[in-house]
Design an enzyme around this catalytic site. Structure first.
Site, short mmCIF file in Angstrom:
data_model
loop_
_atom_site.label_atom_id
_atom_site.label_comp_id
_atom_site.label_asym_id
_atom_site.label_seq_id
_atom_site.Cartn_x
_atom_site.Cartn_y
_atom_site.Cartn_z
N HIS A 169 10.37 -5.18 -4.49
CA HIS A 169 9.04 -5.01 -3.96
C HIS A 169 9.03 -5.12 -2.35
O HIS A 169 9.39 -6.03 -2.16
CB HIS A 169 8.72 -5.04 -4.97
CG HIS A 169 7.61 -6.82 -4.87
ND1 HIS A 169 8.50 -7.69 -5.66
CD2 HIS A 169 6.49 -6.68 -4.52
CE1 HIS A 169 7.63 -8.88 -5.00
NE2 HIS A 169 6.77 -8.23 -4.61
N GLN A 171 5.09 -5.01 0.01
CA GLN A 171 3.08 -4.37 -0.54
C GLN A 171 2.97 -3.76 0.35
O GLN A 171 3.64 -3.28 1.93
CB GLN A 171 2.60 -5.87 -0.46
CG GLN A 171 3.33 -6.65 -1.80
CD GLN A 171 2.57 -7.96 -0.88
OE1 GLN A 171 1.33 -8.19 -1.06
NE2 GLN A 171 3.07 -9.27 -1.20
#
Length: 342
Positions: A169, A171
């Site tokens: 992931h 951000q």
């Protein structure tokens, strides 16, 4: 690409970016969640003229949970995660433990894959392209929010960097101010122009392309190179050949050409020593308002690993005084990266 917006149980926004138009995103988040925390305090340091966010609620954020309790995996009957659907391509949602929120910016999580044990280097090029679409979409949307001055899209990888969730992931931080690094860059670019030069980064990029000594990879629209004054053992810039302020300003052809190179660079890093390299991949974008004509979009991919079993730690000189020392010559790093067999 299909874009579907919904909300989580506590009112936070969640957006699915699907690669197929027939995707249905009707699953409701049925968890019982506390309300989002209050915004962080912003405090100004007059000695450095820099802002510091005091976000005490982040002490309680999730830290390296077991795979069965990963909040970024698709939801299952036995565990409801941050993503209500049982599958997805790329998903973006407001961070439950944000550094910035409310009138003081916004923080989002961008999940690259439903596969918990995957890595960015494992993503097909088509998925990397979807990640770029999501970053560009969010850059445009967040830049339009009142009070947002700069948008930063990034990925942290590896516990050595401080990652608290292993799931692949990234951000996005929408800052309520222009960050110190960008401010220094814009100041230098402005001085350069006032002294009769052109765009500072464009000229540096042109020099690297002409020399080729530190170029790692390139195609029609992008060049990846190790900068002349690299601070980190392995530091790569990936820049478009056309000056643009941010990801939202790229054409479809430029986005198409970026995806395979970004993927290649992560595989070259991991191929250096035959192990997963810790890194930060950050998209440096121009601020929302100030200096957009001076800014030049580029990715900076930096790793703190200098050799197998050895990390570069930011100790006294770097951390306390901001005076960098690099143990690996940029030319040596570029040659090693080019030599990796893919």
């Amino acid at each position: 690409m299909k874009r579907t917006t919904t909300t989580l149980a506590d009112g936070r926004e969640l957006i699915y970016f699907d690669e197929h138009d027939d995707a249905v995103r009707a699953t409701v988040d049925e968890r019982e969640l506390p309300p989002p925390p209050p915004p962080a305090q912003l405090r100004f340091d007059p000695l450095t003229e820099e802002w510091v966010a005091i976000a005490a609620h982040r002490q309680t954020r999730t830290f390296l949970p077991p795979a069965a309790e990963c909040p970024l995996c698709p939801s299952k009957p036995e565990f409801r995660s941050e993503v209500p659907a049982d599958d997805y391509d790329v998903v973006v949602f407001e961070n439950r433990f944000p550094s910035f929120s409310g009138d003081s910016g916004r923080c989002e999580v961008v999940v690259f894959s439903p596969q918990h044990d995957a890595s960015f280097r494992d993503l097909p090029v088509s998925r990397v392209r979807t990640v770029l679409d999501a970053f560009a979409d969010r850059t445009a949307e967040l830049s339009a929010l009142p009070g947002v001055e700069q948008v930063f899209c990034f990925e942290n990888r590896g516990v050595e960097i401080g990652v608290t969730l292993h799931h692949p992931h990234g951000q996005i931080y929408a800052y309520p101010y222009v960050t110190p690094v960008t401010r220094r860059y814009l100041d230098a670019a402005r001085r350069h122009r006032e002294q009769g030069g052109g765009n500072l980064y464009a000229e540096l990029l042109a020099g690297e392309r002409a020399s080729g000594e530190r170029v790692v990879a390139a195609n029609e629209h992008w060049t990846a190179f190790v900068p002349y004054a690299a601070r980190w053992p392995y530091e790569i810039h990936l820049a478009p050949h056309r000056q643009v302020p941010d990801l939202a300003a790229l054409t479809d052809d430029e986005l198409d050409a970026c995806a395979p190179l970004w993927s290649e660079l992560t595989r070259r890093l991991d191929g250096l020593f035959g192990l997963d390299m810790p890194y930060i991949a950050g998209w440096h974008q121009a601020p929302v308002r100030d200096g957009r004509d001076l800014g030049y979009l580029h990715l900076r991919l930096i790793s703190s690993r200098r050799a197998p079993g050895k990390l570069k730690y930011l100790a006294g000189s770097e951390s306390a005084m901001g005076a960098w020392v690099n143990d690996i010559a940029p030319e040596q790093a570029a040659a090693a990266l080019r030599a990796v067999s893919l």
